[in-house]
Design an enzyme around this catalytic site. Sequence first.
Site, PDB file in Angstrom:
ATOM      1  N   ASP A  34      -1.365 -34.606  -7.179  1.00 32.10           N
ATOM      2  CA  ASP A  34      -1.748 -35.934  -7.685  1.00 32.10           C
ATOM      3  C   ASP A  34      -0.602 -36.902  -7.411  1.00 32.10           C
ATOM      4  O   ASP A  34       0.569 -36.513  -7.480  1.00 32.10           O
ATOM      5  CB  ASP A  34      -2.007 -35.854  -9.198  1.00 32.10           C
ATOM      6  CG  ASP A  34      -2.999 -36.901  -9.669  1.00 32.10           C
ATOM      7  OD1 ASP A  34      -4.028 -36.551 -10.259  1.00 32.10           O
ATOM      8  OD2 ASP A  34      -2.725 -38.111  -9.446  1.00 32.10           O
ATOM      9  N   SER A  50     -20.955 -39.035  -6.433  1.00 28.39           N
ATOM     10  CA  SER A  50     -21.374 -39.869  -7.557  1.00 28.39           C
ATOM     11  C   SER A  50     -22.833 -40.269  -7.396  1.00 28.39           C
ATOM     12  O   SER A  50     -23.332 -40.423  -6.272  1.00 28.39           O
ATOM     13  CB  SER A  50     -20.506 -41.129  -7.575  1.00 28.39           C
ATOM     14  OG  SER A  50     -21.087 -42.122  -8.380  1.00 28.39           O
ATOM     15  N   ASN A  92     -15.758 -49.445 -17.935  1.00 23.31           N
ATOM     16  CA  ASN A  92     -16.898 -48.595 -18.299  1.00 23.31           C
ATOM     17  C   ASN A  92     -17.230 -48.701 -19.784  1.00 23.31           C
ATOM     18  O   ASN A  92     -16.379 -49.036 -20.604  1.00 23.31           O
ATOM     19  CB  ASN A  92     -16.617 -47.136 -17.921  1.00 23.31           C
ATOM     20  CG  ASN A  92     -16.501 -46.961 -16.421  1.00 23.31           C
ATOM     21  OD1 ASN A  92     -15.455 -46.576 -15.918  1.00 23.31           O
ATOM     22  ND2 ASN A  92     -17.561 -47.275 -15.693  1.00 23.31           N
ATOM     23  N   TYR A 147      -9.168 -37.992 -14.989  1.00 20.83           N
ATOM     24  CA  TYR A 147     -10.075 -37.734 -16.121  1.00 20.83           C
ATOM     25  C   TYR A 147     -10.910 -36.460 -15.903  1.00 20.83           C
ATOM     26  O   TYR A 147     -10.858 -35.527 -16.715  1.00 20.83           O
ATOM     27  CB  TYR A 147     -10.971 -38.967 -16.283  1.00 20.83           C
ATOM     28  CG  TYR A 147     -12.057 -38.887 -17.343  1.00 20.83           C
ATOM     29  CD1 TYR A 147     -11.800 -38.343 -18.598  1.00 20.83           C
ATOM     30  CD2 TYR A 147     -13.321 -39.398 -17.078  1.00 20.83           C
ATOM     31  CE1 TYR A 147     -12.797 -38.305 -19.565  1.00 20.83           C
ATOM     32  CE2 TYR A 147     -14.314 -39.378 -18.041  1.00 20.83           C
ATOM     33  CZ  TYR A 147     -14.049 -38.824 -19.282  1.00 20.83           C
ATOM     34  OH  TYR A 147     -15.034 -38.799 -20.232  1.00 20.83           O
ATOM     35  N   ASP A 153       0.450 -37.684  -2.181  1.00 18.72           N
ATOM     36  CA  ASP A 153      -0.627 -38.601  -1.822  1.00 18.72           C
ATOM     37  C   ASP A 153      -1.409 -37.934  -0.682  1.00 18.72           C
ATOM     38  O   ASP A 153      -0.854 -37.727   0.405  1.00 18.72           O
ATOM     39  CB  ASP A 153      -0.002 -39.927  -1.370  1.00 18.72           C
ATOM     40  CG  ASP A 153      -1.035 -40.984  -1.094  1.00 18.72           C
ATOM     41  OD1 ASP A 153      -2.229 -40.623  -0.945  1.00 18.72           O
ATOM     42  OD2 ASP A 153      -0.648 -42.166  -1.017  1.00 18.72           O
ATOM     43  N   LYS A 200     -17.979 -42.742  -1.078  1.00 17.58           N
ATOM     44  CA  LYS A 200     -18.582 -41.474  -1.522  1.00 17.58           C
ATOM     45  C   LYS A 200     -19.646 -41.046  -0.509  1.00 17.58           C
ATOM     46  O   LYS A 200     -19.735 -39.881  -0.118  1.00 17.58           O
ATOM     47  CB  LYS A 200     -19.207 -41.623  -2.915  1.00 17.58           C
ATOM     48  CG  LYS A 200     -18.215 -41.848  -4.029  1.00 17.58           C
ATOM     49  CD  LYS A 200     -17.312 -40.642  -4.244  1.00 17.58           C
ATOM     50  CE  LYS A 200     -16.347 -40.803  -5.404  1.00 17.58           C
ATOM     51  NZ  LYS A 200     -15.302 -39.784  -5.424  1.00 17.58           N
ATOM     52  N   ARG A 248     -28.573 -45.191 -18.675  1.00 12.91           N
ATOM     53  CA  ARG A 248     -27.756 -44.288 -17.859  1.00 12.91           C
ATOM     54  C   ARG A 248     -27.852 -42.871 -18.410  1.00 12.91           C
ATOM     55  O   ARG A 248     -28.208 -42.651 -19.558  1.00 12.91           O
ATOM     56  CB  ARG A 248     -26.284 -44.727 -17.882  1.00 12.91           C
ATOM     57  CG  ARG A 248     -26.016 -46.097 -17.285  1.00 12.91           C
ATOM     58  CD  ARG A 248     -26.174 -46.140 -15.784  1.00 12.91           C
ATOM     59  NE  ARG A 248     -25.853 -47.448 -15.237  1.00 12.91           N
ATOM     60  CZ  ARG A 248     -26.707 -48.471 -15.166  1.00 12.91           C
ATOM     61  NH1 ARG A 248     -27.949 -48.350 -15.618  1.00 12.91           N
ATOM     62  NH2 ARG A 248     -26.329 -49.607 -14.627  1.00 12.91           N
ATOM     63  N   TYR A 305     -16.754 -48.797  -2.894  1.00 14.12           N
ATOM     64  CA  TYR A 305     -16.469 -47.506  -3.550  1.00 14.12           C
ATOM     65  C   TYR A 305     -17.614 -46.525  -3.289  1.00 14.12           C
ATOM     66  O   TYR A 305     -17.393 -45.379  -2.890  1.00 14.12           O
ATOM     67  CB  TYR A 305     -16.291 -47.714  -5.066  1.00 14.12           C
ATOM     68  CG  TYR A 305     -16.562 -46.487  -5.885  1.00 14.12           C
ATOM     69  CD1 TYR A 305     -15.632 -45.446  -5.924  1.00 14.12           C
ATOM     70  CD2 TYR A 305     -17.754 -46.345  -6.599  1.00 14.12           C
ATOM     71  CE1 TYR A 305     -15.898 -44.300  -6.656  1.00 14.12           C
ATOM     72  CE2 TYR A 305     -18.015 -45.207  -7.335  1.00 14.12           C
ATOM     73  CZ  TYR A 305     -17.084 -44.188  -7.361  1.00 14.12           C
ATOM     74  OH  TYR A 305     -17.349 -43.049  -8.074  1.00 14.12           O
TER      75      TYR A 305
HETATM   76  N1  UFG Z   1     -22.016 -52.020 -19.890  1.00 17.07           N
HETATM   77  C1  UFG Z   1     -22.026 -53.083 -20.769  1.00 17.07           C
HETATM   78  N2  UFG Z   1     -20.822 -53.609 -21.161  1.00 17.07           N
HETATM   79  C2  UFG Z   1     -19.632 -53.129 -20.714  1.00 17.07           C
HETATM   80  C3  UFG Z   1     -19.633 -52.038 -19.805  1.00 17.07           C
HETATM   81  C4  UFG Z   1     -20.841 -51.519 -19.411  1.00 17.07           C
HETATM   82  O1  UFG Z   1     -23.081 -53.547 -21.198  1.00 17.07           O
HETATM   83  O2  UFG Z   1     -18.573 -53.669 -21.099  1.00 17.07           O
HETATM   84  C5  UFG Z   1     -23.299 -51.424 -19.481  1.00 17.07           C
HETATM   85  C6  UFG Z   1     -23.596 -51.555 -17.992  1.00 17.07           C
HETATM   86  O3  UFG Z   1     -24.238 -52.789 -17.717  1.00 17.07           O
HETATM   87  C7  UFG Z   1     -24.472 -50.334 -17.754  1.00 17.07           C
HETATM   88  C8  UFG Z   1     -23.932 -49.306 -18.736  1.00 17.07           C
HETATM   89  O4  UFG Z   1     -23.232 -50.044 -19.729  1.00 17.07           O
HETATM   90  O5  UFG Z   1     -25.799 -50.610 -18.099  1.00 17.07           O
HETATM   91  C9  UFG Z   1     -22.968 -48.310 -18.112  1.00 17.07           C
HETATM   92  O6  UFG Z   1     -21.952 -49.003 -17.423  1.00 17.07           O
HETATM   93  P1  UFG Z   1     -20.618 -48.268 -16.899  1.00 17.07           P
HETATM   94  O7  UFG Z   1     -19.742 -49.307 -16.307  1.00 17.07           O
HETATM   95  O8  UFG Z   1     -20.043 -47.408 -17.959  1.00 17.07           O
HETATM   96  O9  UFG Z   1     -21.163 -47.260 -15.781  1.00 17.07           O
HETATM   97  P2  UFG Z   1     -22.023 -47.542 -14.463  1.00 17.07           P
HETATM   98  O10 UFG Z   1     -23.317 -46.833 -14.626  1.00 17.07           O
HETATM   99  O11 UFG Z   1     -22.061 -48.978 -14.113  1.00 17.07           O
HETATM  100  O12 UFG Z   1     -21.118 -46.852 -13.343  1.00 17.07           O
HETATM  101  C10 UFG Z   1     -20.757 -45.495 -13.444  1.00 17.07           C
HETATM  102  C11 UFG Z   1     -19.378 -45.302 -12.847  1.00 17.07           C
HETATM  103  C12 UFG Z   1     -19.399 -45.532 -11.366  1.00 17.07           C
HETATM  104  C13 UFG Z   1     -20.470 -44.729 -10.722  1.00 17.07           C
HETATM  105  C14 UFG Z   1     -21.797 -44.946 -11.384  1.00 17.07           C
HETATM  106  C15 UFG Z   1     -22.786 -43.943 -10.843  1.00 17.07           C
HETATM  107  O13 UFG Z   1     -18.459 -46.185 -13.420  1.00 17.07           O
HETATM  108  O14 UFG Z   1     -18.167 -45.119 -10.825  1.00 17.07           O
HETATM  109  O15 UFG Z   1     -21.689 -44.719 -12.799  1.00 17.07           O
HETATM  110  O16 UFG Z   1     -24.035 -44.134 -11.339  1.00 17.07           O
HETATM  111  F1  UFG Z   1     -20.571 -45.086  -9.418  1.00 17.07           F
END
Ligand code: UFG
Length: 333
Positions: free
Chosen positions: A31, A124, A198, A11, A58, A152, A230, A148
């Site tokens: 990749d 990250s 996500n 991505y 790889d 990092k 976020r 994970y």
């Molecule tokens: N969320 C929901 N419902 C969903 C998915 C997410 O409510 O189905 C909420 C989560 O609780 C959070 C926000 O949306 O509050 C963002 O969630 P994401 O899963 O999109 O992202 P995160 O912040 O949890 O994690 C991301 C990346 C990670 C990284 C992190 C760094 O996925 O790889 O940011 O801050 F480590």
Amino acid sequence: MKILLTGGAGYIGSHTAVELLAAGHDIVIGDNFSNSKKDVIDRIKQIAKRDFKLYEIDFADAKATDELFAKEDLDAVIHFAGYKAVGESCKMPIEYYRNNIDSTLNVLSSMRKYGVKNIVFSSSATVYGVPKQVPLKEDMPTSCTNPYGWTKYMNEQILRDTATAEPDFSVVLLRYFNPIGAHESGLIGENPNGVPNNLMPYIAKVATGELPKLNIFGNDYATKDGTGVRDYIHVVDLAKGHLKAIEYSCKNKGAEVFNLGTGVGYSVLDIVHAFEEANNVKVPYAIVDRRPGDVAECYSDASKAHKILGWTAEKNMVQMCRDSWNWQQNIKL
Ligand code: UFG
């Protein structure tokens, strides 16, 4: 410059490839397509109207990594390759540590052997762990909550130690916040396997009707509306940050770390409403329990990247939502 992008079909890697080609750099993509599709390569070429070499490789394979470096006269590496799913990493820690650490060690060994001295690393915001304070600055304490994240964290340390031991090396650690959106052409974007973890890819699939509703993980956080906050950043802005980081690494030795975010926090409900308005669609949702491991708020102070790299995120939330939706509709075609 000739730059190797490990994980360049992914991505963030694919969007960075486009920006590097547009800026006149030559690239080599390596990749193993474990979490990306091969047609991404042709799409990058189509957008950039330029050709480049691809290795199906790889980077956890030391011999194959060395062979690539022997064939290509590289000036720099941007190291994206790695497993990236938080939940999966808790179930498969050995695979995560093995893959993510081995690949970095192999890339660094080959760099040293073949005299390649510049590396930009995909880190990250996860390395900030549970933030005691926001916005997050680069010198704030780091810690992690899942394997994970620890990969990092450990890779950052490995790269810093290498920069200390190899004074000719230049290491730039980029801590990404939450990348969303897609290239405006609609040809490349995020395409996770199975049900997305996500937020943005999940919302996009709810809007198409592929998923019935969004589950919002908790509305009892200490935030403005109770949902998690976020720092969402357009993937093209993030890609441009890599270009600046490469330019910086050519002029500076040692190790440096930068946040790549907008500095603005949006709640889950903000994103739902922004997506609905920007795209004139409905995103049904339900409030469910908190997701274990989530933090209330995570957003950046992005001033260091602005001051030192001359980089600032430019695209707003409407563009992020429109480009995510445009891409989602193209995936369906
Ligand atoms: N969320 C929901 N419902 C969903 C998915 C997410 O409510 O189905 C909420 C989560 O609780 C959070 C926000 O949306 O509050 C963002 O969630 P994401 O899963 O999109 O992202 P995160 O912040 O949890 O994690 C991301 C990346 C990670 C990284 C992190 C760094 O996925 O790889 O940011 O801050 F480590």
